[in-house]
Design a protein around this motif. Sequence first.
Motif, PDB file in Angstrom:
ATOM      1  N   ALA A   7       0.855  -1.190   0.000  1.00 29.41           N
ATOM      2  CA  ALA A   7       0.000   0.000   0.000  1.00 29.41           C
ATOM      3  C   ALA A   7       0.889   1.238   0.000  1.00 29.41           C
ATOM      4  O   ALA A   7       2.006   1.225   0.522  1.00 29.41           O
ATOM      5  N   LYS A   8       0.395   2.313  -0.589  1.00 32.09           N
ATOM      6  CA  LYS A   8       1.160   3.559  -0.646  1.00 32.09           C
ATOM      7  C   LYS A   8       0.415   4.625   0.157  1.00 32.09           C
ATOM      8  O   LYS A   8      -0.741   4.938  -0.142  1.00 32.09           O
ATOM      9  N   ILE A   9       1.074   5.150   1.161  1.00 27.04           N
ATOM     10  CA  ILE A   9       0.449   6.114   2.062  1.00 27.04           C
ATOM     11  C   ILE A   9       1.267   7.402   2.056  1.00 27.04           C
ATOM     12  O   ILE A   9       2.476   7.386   2.270  1.00 27.04           O
ATOM     13  N   GLY A  10       0.600   8.519   1.800  1.00 27.72           N
ATOM     14  CA  GLY A  10       1.275   9.804   1.683  1.00 27.72           C
ATOM     15  C   GLY A  10       1.639  10.415   3.016  1.00 27.72           C
ATOM     16  O   GLY A  10       1.555   9.777   4.076  1.00 27.72           O
ATOM     17  N   GLU A  11       2.002  11.676   2.967  1.00 26.49           N
ATOM     18  CA  GLU A  11       2.427  12.391   4.161  1.00 26.49           C
ATOM     19  C   GLU A  11       1.229  12.894   4.966  1.00 26.49           C
ATOM     20  O   GLU A  11       0.160  13.159   4.426  1.00 26.49           O
ATOM     21  N   ASN A  12       1.432  12.998   6.279  1.00 26.21           N
ATOM     22  CA  ASN A  12       0.437  13.571   7.196  1.00 26.21           C
ATOM     23  C   ASN A  12      -0.899  12.827   7.156  1.00 26.21           C
ATOM     24  O   ASN A  12      -1.967  13.440   7.260  1.00 26.21           O
ATOM     25  N   VAL A  13      -0.833  11.508   6.993  1.00 23.40           N
ATOM     26  CA  VAL A  13      -2.038  10.681   7.036  1.00 23.40           C
ATOM     27  C   VAL A  13      -2.264  10.210   8.472  1.00 23.40           C
ATOM     28  O   VAL A  13      -1.351   9.708   9.121  1.00 23.40           O
ATOM     29  N   ILE A  14      -3.488  10.393   8.966  1.00 22.11           N
ATOM     30  CA  ILE A  14      -3.854   9.979  10.319  1.00 22.11           C
ATOM     31  C   ILE A  14      -4.726   8.739  10.224  1.00 22.11           C
ATOM     32  O   ILE A  14      -5.764   8.744   9.542  1.00 22.11           O
ATOM     33  N   LEU A  15      -4.310   7.666  10.900  1.00 21.97           N
ATOM     34  CA  LEU A  15      -5.045   6.403  10.879  1.00 21.97           C
ATOM     35  C   LEU A  15      -5.583   6.097  12.274  1.00 21.97           C
ATOM     36  O   LEU A  15      -4.835   6.140  13.257  1.00 21.97           O
ATOM     37  N   THR A  32      -7.447  11.777   6.711  1.00 22.74           N
ATOM     38  CA  THR A  32      -7.767  11.301   8.053  1.00 22.74           C
ATOM     39  C   THR A  32      -8.704  10.100   7.934  1.00 22.74           C
ATOM     40  O   THR A  32      -9.771  10.198   7.316  1.00 22.74           O
ATOM     41  N   VAL A  33      -8.299   8.981   8.528  1.00 23.38           N
ATOM     42  CA  VAL A  33      -9.060   7.736   8.476  1.00 23.38           C
ATOM     43  C   VAL A  33      -9.499   7.381   9.888  1.00 23.38           C
ATOM     44  O   VAL A  33      -8.673   7.284  10.802  1.00 23.38           O
ATOM     45  N   GLY A  34     -10.794   7.175  10.111  1.00 26.94           N
ATOM     46  CA  GLY A  34     -11.324   6.890  11.438  1.00 26.94           C
ATOM     47  C   GLY A  34     -11.045   5.480  11.911  1.00 26.94           C
ATOM     48  O   GLY A  34     -10.328   4.694  11.267  1.00 26.94           O
ATOM     49  N   CYS A  49      -8.863  13.894   2.101  1.00 21.74           N
ATOM     50  CA  CYS A  49     -10.137  13.239   2.410  1.00 21.74           C
ATOM     51  C   CYS A  49     -10.275  12.943   3.902  1.00 21.74           C
ATOM     52  O   CYS A  49      -9.293  12.785   4.622  1.00 21.74           O
ATOM     53  N   ILE A  50     -11.522  12.837   4.345  1.00 22.38           N
ATOM     54  CA  ILE A  50     -11.854  12.409   5.706  1.00 22.38           C
ATOM     55  C   ILE A  50     -12.762  11.198   5.600  1.00 22.38           C
ATOM     56  O   ILE A  50     -13.802  11.247   4.924  1.00 22.38           O
ATOM     57  N   ILE A  51     -12.383  10.106   6.260  1.00 21.04           N
ATOM     58  CA  ILE A  51     -13.143   8.850   6.229  1.00 21.04           C
ATOM     59  C   ILE A  51     -13.623   8.543   7.641  1.00 21.04           C
ATOM     60  O   ILE A  51     -12.814   8.378   8.561  1.00 21.04           O
ATOM     61  N   LYS A  82     -10.235  14.359  -4.474  1.00 21.49           N
ATOM     62  CA  LYS A  82      -9.632  15.188  -3.429  1.00 21.49           C
ATOM     63  C   LYS A  82     -10.710  15.800  -2.528  1.00 21.49           C
ATOM     64  O   LYS A  82     -11.793  16.161  -2.968  1.00 21.49           O
ATOM     65  N   TYR A  83     -10.368  15.895  -1.247  1.00 25.03           N
ATOM     66  CA  TYR A  83     -11.187  16.609  -0.258  1.00 25.03           C
ATOM     67  C   TYR A  83     -12.620  16.085  -0.193  1.00 25.03           C
ATOM     68  O   TYR A  83     -13.570  16.849  -0.005  1.00 25.03           O
ATOM     69  N   VAL A  84     -12.747  14.799  -0.328  1.00 28.76           N
ATOM     70  CA  VAL A  84     -14.038  14.126  -0.153  1.00 28.76           C
ATOM     71  C   VAL A  84     -14.209  13.796   1.325  1.00 28.76           C
ATOM     72  O   VAL A  84     -13.262  13.354   1.984  1.00 28.76           O
ATOM     73  N   THR A  85     -15.401  13.990   1.855  1.00 24.00           N
ATOM     74  CA  THR A  85     -15.732  13.607   3.230  1.00 24.00           C
ATOM     75  C   THR A  85     -16.731  12.461   3.194  1.00 24.00           C
ATOM     76  O   THR A  85     -17.781  12.578   2.546  1.00 24.00           O
ATOM     77  N   ILE A  86     -16.405  11.383   3.883  1.00 23.43           N
ATOM     78  CA  ILE A  86     -17.279  10.204   3.949  1.00 23.43           C
ATOM     79  C   ILE A  86     -17.572   9.925   5.413  1.00 23.43           C
ATOM     80  O   ILE A  86     -16.657   9.772   6.229  1.00 23.43           O
ATOM     81  N   GLY A  87     -18.830   9.857   5.765  1.00 21.86           N
ATOM     82  CA  GLY A  87     -19.230   9.713   7.155  1.00 21.86           C
ATOM     83  C   GLY A  87     -19.001   8.325   7.725  1.00 21.86           C
ATOM     84  O   GLY A  87     -18.377   7.453   7.106  1.00 21.86           O
TER      85      GLY A  87
END
Length: 251
Positions: A7-15, A32-34, A49-51, A82-87
């Motif tokens: 998997a490829k994960i970019g910078e400043n990704v919150i898991l 940001t991944v919940g 994006c926010i997941i 880009k910049y998609v928000t998913i609840g």
Amino acid sequence: MYISSNAKIGENVILGHNVVIEDGVVINSNVTVGHNVVIKKDTVVGEGCIIGDNTILGKEPFKATISATTEKKTLPALIIGKYVTIGANCVIYRGASLKDYVFVGDLASIREDVVIGEYTVIGRGVAVENKTTIGRYVKIETEAYITAMSTIEDYCFIAPEVTFTNDNFLGRTEERKKYFKGPTIRKGARIGANATILPGIEIGEDALIAAGAVVTRNVPPKKVYAGIPARELKDVPQEQLLENQSYYKDN
């Protein structure tokens, strides 16, 4: 937590906790991944994006033995712009494409072979079935049902609990499969709460369907229809036409 080695994960990704990221996934920077999120193989998540918690991205569809619209086929990866928000608690299938700045509310379901245009809002608990196209700047509110093989053009408004249908034969006879077709909602049309749109119906540009209506015939542009069955009531007032709204971008 499980993250595939390829998997490829970019910078400043919150898991969050208990996240699963499968083979071939690409997560761009500042995402940001919940908690408890599952991102299935090959899914691409755009920058910013926010997941939300407990969401599944890139799910393969299951086919019921009697399903008439789900196909067994190889699907492309789920692509999220880009910049998609998913609840929280959403399920978005492999083979869907969400363009930039889409917003998806909690508990929504978006099937395969669906395209959703920029800045569109998919409300809480909305179901978008397969082989559906939704344009830009569309708003689909809480628990609306968008049946398979539907088209919704730019700037449409779909109120809560609206129901689209695609089968005039209600599941009887093999002949029905030749005629499956969801509604087509042309640019700027608006549909009121709890309205039902019958299979294959076309709602014209800037038309308005009143709350609770049952639409059994095509609706001309810029007309208000109401009732059961829906009938022409009047013209849409000039001040309500899409072309007269400050936010409208004709491009």
